[in-house]
Design a protein around this motif. Structure first.
Motif, PDB file in Angstrom:
ATOM      1  N   PHE A  69      -4.394   3.754   7.073  1.00 16.12           N
ATOM      2  CA  PHE A  69      -4.785   3.929   5.675  1.00 16.12           C
ATOM      3  C   PHE A  69      -5.893   4.968   5.649  1.00 16.12           C
ATOM      4  N   ALA A  70      -5.598   6.149   5.087  1.00 14.25           N
ATOM      5  CA  ALA A  70      -6.542   7.273   5.105  1.00 14.25           C
ATOM      6  C   ALA A  70      -7.383   7.321   3.835  1.00 14.25           C
ATOM      7  N   PHE A  71      -8.558   7.955   3.950  1.00 19.01           N
ATOM      8  CA  PHE A  71      -9.484   8.057   2.823  1.00 19.01           C
ATOM      9  C   PHE A  71      -8.890   8.854   1.671  1.00 19.01           C
ATOM     10  N   ASN A  72      -8.127   9.893   1.984  1.00 18.28           N
ATOM     11  CA  ASN A  72      -7.494  10.701   0.935  1.00 18.28           C
ATOM     12  C   ASN A  72      -6.208  11.319   1.475  1.00 18.28           C
ATOM     13  N   ASP A  73      -5.485  11.973   0.602  1.00 17.41           N
ATOM     14  CA  ASP A  73      -4.203  12.561   1.000  1.00 17.41           C
ATOM     15  C   ASP A  73      -4.382  13.693   2.004  1.00 17.41           C
ATOM     16  N   ILE A  74      -5.431  14.494   1.826  1.00 16.78           N
ATOM     17  CA  ILE A  74      -5.654  15.616   2.736  1.00 16.78           C
ATOM     18  C   ILE A  74      -5.826  15.119   4.165  1.00 16.78           C
ATOM     19  N   SER A  75      -6.631  14.068   4.358  1.00 18.35           N
ATOM     20  CA  SER A  75      -6.823  13.534   5.714  1.00 18.35           C
ATOM     21  C   SER A  75      -5.560  12.844   6.223  1.00 18.35           C
ATOM     22  N   LEU A  79       4.546  11.456   1.058  1.00 14.98           N
ATOM     23  CA  LEU A  79       3.424  10.576   1.358  1.00 14.98           C
ATOM     24  C   LEU A  79       3.299   9.414   0.374  1.00 14.98           C
ATOM     25  N   THR A  80       3.290   8.205   0.915  1.00 15.71           N
ATOM     26  CA  THR A  80       2.922   7.025   0.130  1.00 15.71           C
ATOM     27  C   THR A  80       1.420   7.088  -0.106  1.00 15.71           C
ATOM     28  N   THR A  81       0.979   6.812  -1.318  1.00 14.98           N
ATOM     29  CA  THR A  81      -0.437   6.999  -1.625  1.00 14.98           C
ATOM     30  C   THR A  81      -0.872   6.126  -2.799  1.00 14.98           C
ATOM     31  N   VAL A  82      -2.174   5.945  -2.904  1.00 17.59           N
ATOM     32  CA  VAL A  82      -2.756   5.278  -4.070  1.00 17.59           C
ATOM     33  C   VAL A  82      -3.165   6.369  -5.050  1.00 17.59           C
ATOM     34  N   SER A  96       3.187   3.731   9.966  1.00 23.76           N
ATOM     35  CA  SER A  96       3.218   4.006   8.530  1.00 23.76           C
ATOM     36  C   SER A  96       1.874   4.609   8.119  1.00 23.76           C
ATOM     37  N   VAL A  97       1.903   5.539   7.154  1.00 25.98           N
ATOM     38  CA  VAL A  97       0.673   6.212   6.720  1.00 25.98           C
ATOM     39  C   VAL A  97       0.569   6.132   5.198  1.00 25.98           C
ATOM     40  N   VAL A  98      -0.619   5.718   4.737  1.00 27.76           N
ATOM     41  CA  VAL A  98      -0.915   5.657   3.300  1.00 27.76           C
ATOM     42  C   VAL A  98      -2.094   6.578   3.008  1.00 27.76           C
ATOM     43  N   GLY A  99      -1.959   7.423   1.993  1.00 29.21           N
ATOM     44  CA  GLY A  99      -3.050   8.297   1.562  1.00 29.21           C
ATOM     45  C   GLY A  99      -3.748   7.750   0.335  1.00 29.21           C
ATOM     46  N   PHE A 100      -4.520   8.626  -0.300  1.00 29.07           N
ATOM     47  CA  PHE A 100      -5.264   8.219  -1.496  1.00 29.07           C
ATOM     48  C   PHE A 100      -5.484   9.452  -2.349  1.00 29.07           C
ATOM     49  N   ASP A 101      -5.225   9.352  -3.629  1.00 30.20           N
ATOM     50  CA  ASP A 101      -5.426  10.380  -4.671  1.00 30.20           C
ATOM     51  C   ASP A 101      -4.120  10.776  -5.347  1.00 30.20           C
ATOM     52  N   ASP A 102      -3.055  11.009  -4.561  1.00 32.50           N
ATOM     53  CA  ASP A 102      -1.793  11.564  -5.039  1.00 32.50           C
ATOM     54  C   ASP A 102      -1.985  12.988  -5.545  1.00 32.50           C
ATOM     55  N   ILE A 115       1.928   4.548  -5.257  1.00 30.44           N
ATOM     56  CA  ILE A 115       3.117   5.402  -5.284  1.00 30.44           C
ATOM     57  C   ILE A 115       3.804   5.293  -3.917  1.00 30.44           C
ATOM     58  N   CYS A 116       4.904   4.571  -3.883  1.00 29.57           N
ATOM     59  CA  CYS A 116       5.619   4.345  -2.621  1.00 29.57           C
ATOM     60  C   CYS A 116       6.600   5.486  -2.350  1.00 29.57           C
ATOM     61  N   ARG A 117       6.423   6.127  -1.203  1.00 26.80           N
ATOM     62  CA  ARG A 117       7.336   7.197  -0.810  1.00 26.80           C
ATOM     63  C   ARG A 117       7.825   6.918   0.618  1.00 26.80           C
ATOM     64  N   ALA A 118       8.088   7.953   1.369  1.00 24.36           N
ATOM     65  CA  ALA A 118       8.792   7.781   2.642  1.00 24.36           C
ATOM     66  C   ALA A 118       7.896   7.637   3.866  1.00 24.36           C
ATOM     67  N   SER A 119       6.580   7.687   3.709  1.00 21.88           N
ATOM     68  CA  SER A 119       5.708   7.631   4.888  1.00 21.88           C
ATOM     69  C   SER A 119       5.360   6.211   5.303  1.00 21.88           C
ATOM     70  N   THR A 120       5.866   5.205   4.587  1.00 21.60           N
ATOM     71  CA  THR A 120       5.635   3.814   4.971  1.00 21.60           C
ATOM     72  C   THR A 120       6.968   3.091   5.122  1.00 21.60           C
ATOM     73  N   GLY A 121       6.999   2.175   6.085  1.00 19.85           N
ATOM     74  CA  GLY A 121       8.206   1.380   6.332  1.00 19.85           C
ATOM     75  C   GLY A 121       7.841   0.103   7.073  1.00 19.85           C
ATOM     76  N   ALA A 122       8.832  -0.667   7.405  1.00 15.91           N
ATOM     77  CA  ALA A 122       8.606  -1.941   8.077  1.00 15.91           C
ATOM     78  C   ALA A 122       7.916  -1.731   9.428  1.00 15.91           C
ATOM     79  N   ALA A 123       7.032  -2.669   9.759  1.00  9.46           N
ATOM     80  CA  ALA A 123       6.327  -2.590  11.040  1.00  9.46           C
ATOM     81  C   ALA A 123       7.322  -2.718  12.192  1.00  9.46           C
TER      82      ALA A 123
END
Length: 353
Positions: A259-265, A302-305, A285-291, A343-351
């Motif tokens: 879980f990253a601080f923002n999408d850029i990271s 990118l899946t992101t908040v 799986s990778v989750v960003g932030f900002d969109d 916002i669920c996209r393709a960068s996250t999936g089942a463990a």
């Protein structure tokens, strides 16, 4: 609809270099000076004038080279119709999206604006608001900038988390944002989760990390300090996320999600994971932030908040202009909270099992 009169005299005046007056332009169009002035100066009252009429006014002003005297207007009304905007830097991502919302509303309302970037230098954060006030701005918008002193003019802070006299803070519901991301990952079966914290100087770093910790605790997820990295440096490129993720991988601590601080990271993190032979999202799986705008076009997307950054910018401008128009002693909102969206996209999936 007005019908322009013969413009021979006005065009002769333009050709001779004489200034075309507002009165002459209004007479040429068969309109009142007040109506023409509203449109030319982009005043809020122009909204009551039909769009076709507004187009005719602007077309005639261009053809006749009419230029409004903004200095005379300011002196007459004792208003500058100018706003100051303070940002850390002008680059892709957070600040750019907030700025787009600010710009849209200020342009719509006929305001001019100055933008200054302080690059996280304390002396500039202190100096720039004073310099902007010396240039007669009527209000200030601070984006991801820590405001410590009481404001002498109306001030709205986007991602401001300090209670300062004269300041309206526009903030995200970080508790909800952290819960959305953590619930998403745990529902996918992830329990070993790595985290990238923001830089020390970012306004959102402390409150977001505290929110992540609380969300993890509520979901029964134990945070391993060896799986927590922090962005360092002032660069706004993915390289910071890349560097932090390389260190997380080198630590030898296994994780199935990040879980990253923002999408850029997050974008930098994905590159580091790929270089280490990890596939996204099969292995991690990778989750960003900002969109940010490019988040949907990464590979994988990118899946992101989502922070409603553009809307936050518009809200900041709207709030500031309302405060400017209100009497000095009027009450003002101290804090306005906006809601995130997962916002669920393709960068996250089942463990992986």
């Amino acid at each position: 609809m007005p019908r322009p009169k013969s413009g021979t005299a006005l065009r002769s005046r333009k050709a001779s270099g004489q200034r075309v007056s507002l009165k002459s332009l209004a007479e040429h169009l068969g309109l009142s000076q007040a109506a023409v002035s509203l449109v030319i100066n982009r005043s809020p009252g122009a909204k009551s004038i039909p769009l076709r009429t507004q187009e005719l006014i602007r077309q005639a002003a261009r053809e006749l080279n009419y230029r409004p005297n903004h200095l005379a207007r300011s002196l007459r009304q004792q208003r500058s119709y100018t706003i100051g905007v303070v940002v850390p830097e002008i680059s892709e991502g957070y600040a750019a999206l907030v700025m787009s919302g600010i710009e849209d509303h200020l342009l719509q309302e006929g305001y001019f604006y100055f933008v200054v970037s302080h690059r996280h230098r304390d002396e500039l954060i202190e100096e720039y608001p004073l310099l902007l006030q010396q240039r007669a701005v009527e209000g200030l918008i601070a984006v991801d900038t820590a405001i410590t002193g009481a404001a002498q003019i109306p001030l709205v802070a986007v991602s401001g988390h300090r209670e300062v006299p004269g300041v309206t803070n526009i903030v995200l519901d970080h508790a909800r944002a952290a819960t959305l991301a953590m619930e998403h990952l745990t529902k996918l079966g992830h329990r070993q989760i790595a985290f990238i914290k923001g830089q020390e100087f970012s306004s959102d770093t402390a409150i977001r990390w505290e929110s992540v910790r609380h969300a993890a605790q509520a979901l029964g997820v134990k945070i391993n300090d060896r799986q927590v990295g922090q962005l360092e440096g002032e660069s706004s490129s993915p390289v910071l996320g890349y560097q932090v993720t390389k260190k997380l991988i080198a630590s030898g601590e296994a994780f199935t999600a990040l879980f990253a601080f923002n999408d850029i990271s997050a974008i930098g993190a994905i590159q580091a994971l790929r270089e280490a032979g990890r596939q996204i999202p099969r292995d991690v799986s990778v989750v960003g932030f900002d969109d940010i705008q490019s988040a949907a076009f990464q590979n994988p997307a990118l899946t992101t908040v989502r922070q409603p950054l553009r809307e936050m910018g518009m809200l900041a401008a709207e709030t500031l202009l309302r405060r400017i128009a209100a009497p000095p002693e009027a009450d003002y909102p101290k804090e306005i909270v906006v809601q995130p969206e997962l916002i669920c996209r393709a960068s996250t999936g089942a463990a992986p099992r």
